[in-house]
Write a protein that holds these residues in place. Structure first.
Motif, mmCIF file in Angstrom:
data_model
loop_
_atom_site.group_PDB
_atom_site.id
_atom_site.type_symbol
_atom_site.label_atom_id
_atom_site.label_comp_id
_atom_site.label_asym_id
_atom_site.label_seq_id
_atom_site.Cartn_x
_atom_site.Cartn_y
_atom_site.Cartn_z
ATOM 1 N N ARG A 119 37.469 20.841 43.266
ATOM 2 C CA ARG A 119 38.724 20.471 43.918
ATOM 3 C C ARG A 119 38.839 18.950 44.034
ATOM 4 N N MET A 120 37.745 18.289 44.386
ATOM 5 C CA MET A 120 37.774 16.838 44.508
ATOM 6 C C MET A 120 37.971 16.171 43.143
ATOM 7 N N PHE A 121 37.346 16.688 42.119
ATOM 8 C CA PHE A 121 37.563 16.137 40.772
ATOM 9 C C PHE A 121 39.026 16.300 40.351
ATOM 10 N N TYR A 122 39.635 17.395 40.767
ATOM 11 C CA TYR A 122 41.053 17.616 40.451
ATOM 12 C C TYR A 122 41.927 16.558 41.133
ATOM 13 N N ILE A 123 41.658 16.277 42.414
ATOM 14 C CA ILE A 123 42.416 15.240 43.131
ATOM 15 C C ILE A 123 42.185 13.876 42.494
ATOM 16 N N ARG A 124 40.969 13.632 42.070
ATOM 17 C CA ARG A 124 40.591 12.338 41.483
ATOM 18 C C ARG A 124 41.323 12.063 40.183
ATOM 19 N N GLU A 125 41.731 13.097 39.466
ATOM 20 C CA GLU A 125 42.414 12.906 38.181
ATOM 21 C C GLU A 125 43.675 12.058 38.323
ATOM 22 N N THR A 126 44.375 12.173 39.434
ATOM 23 C CA THR A 126 45.576 11.362 39.661
ATOM 24 C C THR A 126 45.227 9.881 39.629
ATOM 25 N N VAL A 127 44.126 9.527 40.271
ATOM 26 C CA VAL A 127 43.687 8.130 40.316
ATOM 27 C C VAL A 127 43.233 7.665 38.934
ATOM 28 N N ILE A 146 44.027 14.740 49.891
ATOM 29 C CA ILE A 146 42.748 14.388 50.518
ATOM 30 C C ILE A 146 42.740 14.800 51.984
ATOM 31 N N THR A 147 43.907 14.770 52.627
ATOM 32 C CA THR A 147 44.009 15.223 54.017
ATOM 33 C C THR A 147 43.756 16.723 54.105
ATOM 34 N N GLU A 148 44.345 17.475 53.179
ATOM 35 C CA GLU A 148 44.122 18.924 53.147
ATOM 36 C C GLU A 148 42.657 19.237 52.859
ATOM 37 N N PHE A 149 42.069 18.494 51.920
ATOM 38 C CA PHE A 149 40.663 18.693 51.581
ATOM 39 C C PHE A 149 39.782 18.454 52.799
ATOM 40 N N ALA A 150 40.013 17.340 53.509
ATOM 41 C CA ALA A 150 39.199 16.991 54.674
ATOM 42 C C ALA A 150 39.312 18.054 55.763
ATOM 43 N N ASP A 151 40.535 18.561 55.983
ATOM 44 C CA ASP A 151 40.731 19.601 56.995
ATOM 45 C C ASP A 151 39.932 20.854 56.659
ATOM 46 N N ARG A 152 39.967 21.267 55.412
ATOM 47 C CA ARG A 152 39.221 22.452 54.994
ATOM 48 C C ARG A 152 37.717 22.206 55.051
ATOM 49 N N PHE A 153 37.307 20.997 54.688
ATOM 50 C CA PHE A 153 35.885 20.660 54.639
ATOM 51 C C PHE A 153 35.261 20.715 56.032
ATOM 52 N N VAL A 154 35.883 20.021 56.997
ATOM 53 C CA VAL A 154 35.302 19.962 58.348
ATOM 54 C C VAL A 154 35.495 21.263 59.112
ATOM 55 N N SER A 155 36.354 22.152 58.605
ATOM 56 C CA SER A 155 36.570 23.444 59.264
ATOM 57 C C SER A 155 35.574 24.499 58.807
ATOM 58 N N ASP A 156 34.750 24.159 57.827
ATOM 59 C CA ASP A 156 33.769 25.103 57.310
ATOM 60 C C ASP A 156 32.475 24.980 58.116
ATOM 61 N N PRO A 157 32.144 25.941 58.969
ATOM 62 C CA PRO A 157 30.963 25.815 59.840
ATOM 63 C C PRO A 157 29.642 25.738 59.077
ATOM 64 N N MET A 158 29.556 26.408 57.938
ATOM 65 C CA MET A 158 28.312 26.388 57.163
ATOM 66 C C MET A 158 28.057 24.991 56.593
#
Length: 380
Positions: free
Chosen positions: A135-143, A190-202
């Motif tokens: 998912r992060m590599f996909y976002i990075r493609e724009t840059v 990146i905001t959506e990614f961060a929200d999902r990332f920090v919401s994952d307890p594992m």
């Protein structure tokens, strides 16, 4: 009769990772000294990808030497050539047109975006979370596409030259619009990614209180860049660079110095980089992109420091007959090796590579120098 307690068996051993390892992007060797699978000491050895670039630069024409510095690193190639050009401009007292300076800032922050995103993707890979990594590599493609649009290449763009930027890297209305749309997309994703990332307890349990680098140790070890800021120290060279004087941005810090803090610093720095790029676009003036009203002459050794994605980047050289002399390059990762070694200690061996990766190592760009040491023969 007193019972004898059985003696506890402690297993001491050494575990070696590398120089080729599936969790390492680059070749380097890690030696972990463990007791019952807990790391007691660590040693990182680099030099496997050594190329002697500083020695190669000796005697090259300044413009050619500047271009060569882009080959030091494939991730932060732009900041290397920019800093090398800044050395010449400082030594020769060359004024850079404001439009060229703005475009250099845009390139520097786009590179920070792609570097931090690569860091986050690689970190997710080491965590074993392939979905987040992809998912992060996909976002990075724009840059990456914006970098290609401006510089004509996804790596080694050749934007900065002495006195400004190359004509092919100038921004027209279409390019400006693409950058604006790209920043909107990056900010949202990146905001959506961060929200999902920090919401994952594992994930949060896996990265919290792991690889802790206390602030006092970070200072003692000479740590630089986001790794230092993850310990609560608001030190960013962009505050001291005249090129950034007209830009407003926050210095991102976290307090715990662990893997979580390092990841969050990069996430929030991505949003700050987006903010800077938008300002550079908004205040982009018309006018020249290159100042050719200067002359080459001999200069003493001149130094330049910039804030690369990983921390403080140092370039220096003297000019003699239009050629580079006594070139020295110091990359951030050489300062952060001590932090990487320290962060492993006290943790399980399964957390060792994660503790190293959190410092965002770039050892290939660190392997760039050659030191000639005279050998004294013992006669007797």
């Amino acid at each position: 009769m007193e019972e004898k307690k059985p003696k506890k068996t402690v297993i001491e051993t050494e575990i070696t990772m590398g120089p080729v390892h599936s969790a390492a992007i680059e070749p380097y060797r890690v030696r972990l000294f463990v007791e019952d699978e807990i790391v007691k000491d660590a040693e990182i050895t680099i030099g496997i990808n050594h190329r002697g670039i500083e020695r190669i630069m000796e005697g090259l024409p300044v413009e050619k030497a500047n271009s060569l510095t882009e080959k030091i690193c494939g991730i932060c190639s732009n900041v290397h050539i920019w800093n090398s050009v800044l050395v010449a401009e400082k030594a020769l007292e060359i004024d850079v047109p404001e439009r060229a300076s703005n475009i250099r800032i845009i390139m520097a922050e786009l590179e920070r975006l792609h570097s931090h995103m690569l860091y986050l993707a690689h970190g997710c890979e080491v965590l074993g979370h392939e979905t987040f990594a992809m998912r992060m590599f996909y976002i990075r493609e724009t840059v990456m596409e914006l970098l290609r649009m401006i510089g004509g290449n996804r790596v080694q763009y050749g934007v900065s030259i002495i006195g400004g930027i190359r004509p092919r890297c100038n921004l027209d209305e279409m390019r400006v619009q693409n950058i604006k749309e790209g920043m909107d997309s990056v900010e949202t994703q990146i905001t959506e990614f961060a929200d999902r990332f920090v919401s994952d307890p594992m994930i949060m349990s896996r990265i919290t209180n792991v690889g802790v680098l206390p602030q006092k140790n970070a200072i003692k070890l000479g740590t630089s860049g986001p790794t230092l800021r993850a310990t609560g120290i608001a030190k960013d060279l962009r505050q001291d660079m005249k090129e950034y004087e007209s830009y407003e941005f926050d210095i991102i810090t976290q307090d715990d110095g662990d893997v979580k803090s390092n990841l969050l610093v990069r996430v929030f720095e991505i949003l700050e980089a987006v903010k800077i790029i938008r300002q550079a676009i908004t205040q982009l003036p018309e006018g020249k992109i290159t100042n050719r009203n200067w002359e080459m002459y001999d200069t003493p050794i001149t130094k330049s420091y910039v804030e690369a994605p990983r921390g403080t980047l140092y370039h220096s050289y003297a000019i003699e007959d239009g050629r580079v002399r006594h070139s020295i390059v110091r990359t951030p990762s050489i300062a952060n090796i001590g932090a990487m070694q320290y962060a492993c200690v006290g943790h399980h061996i399964t957390d060792a590579q994660l503790s190293i990766v959190q410092c965002d190592p770039c050892f290939t760009c660190t392997d760039r120098a050659i030191q000639i040491i005279p050998i004294k023969k013992n006669i007797g």
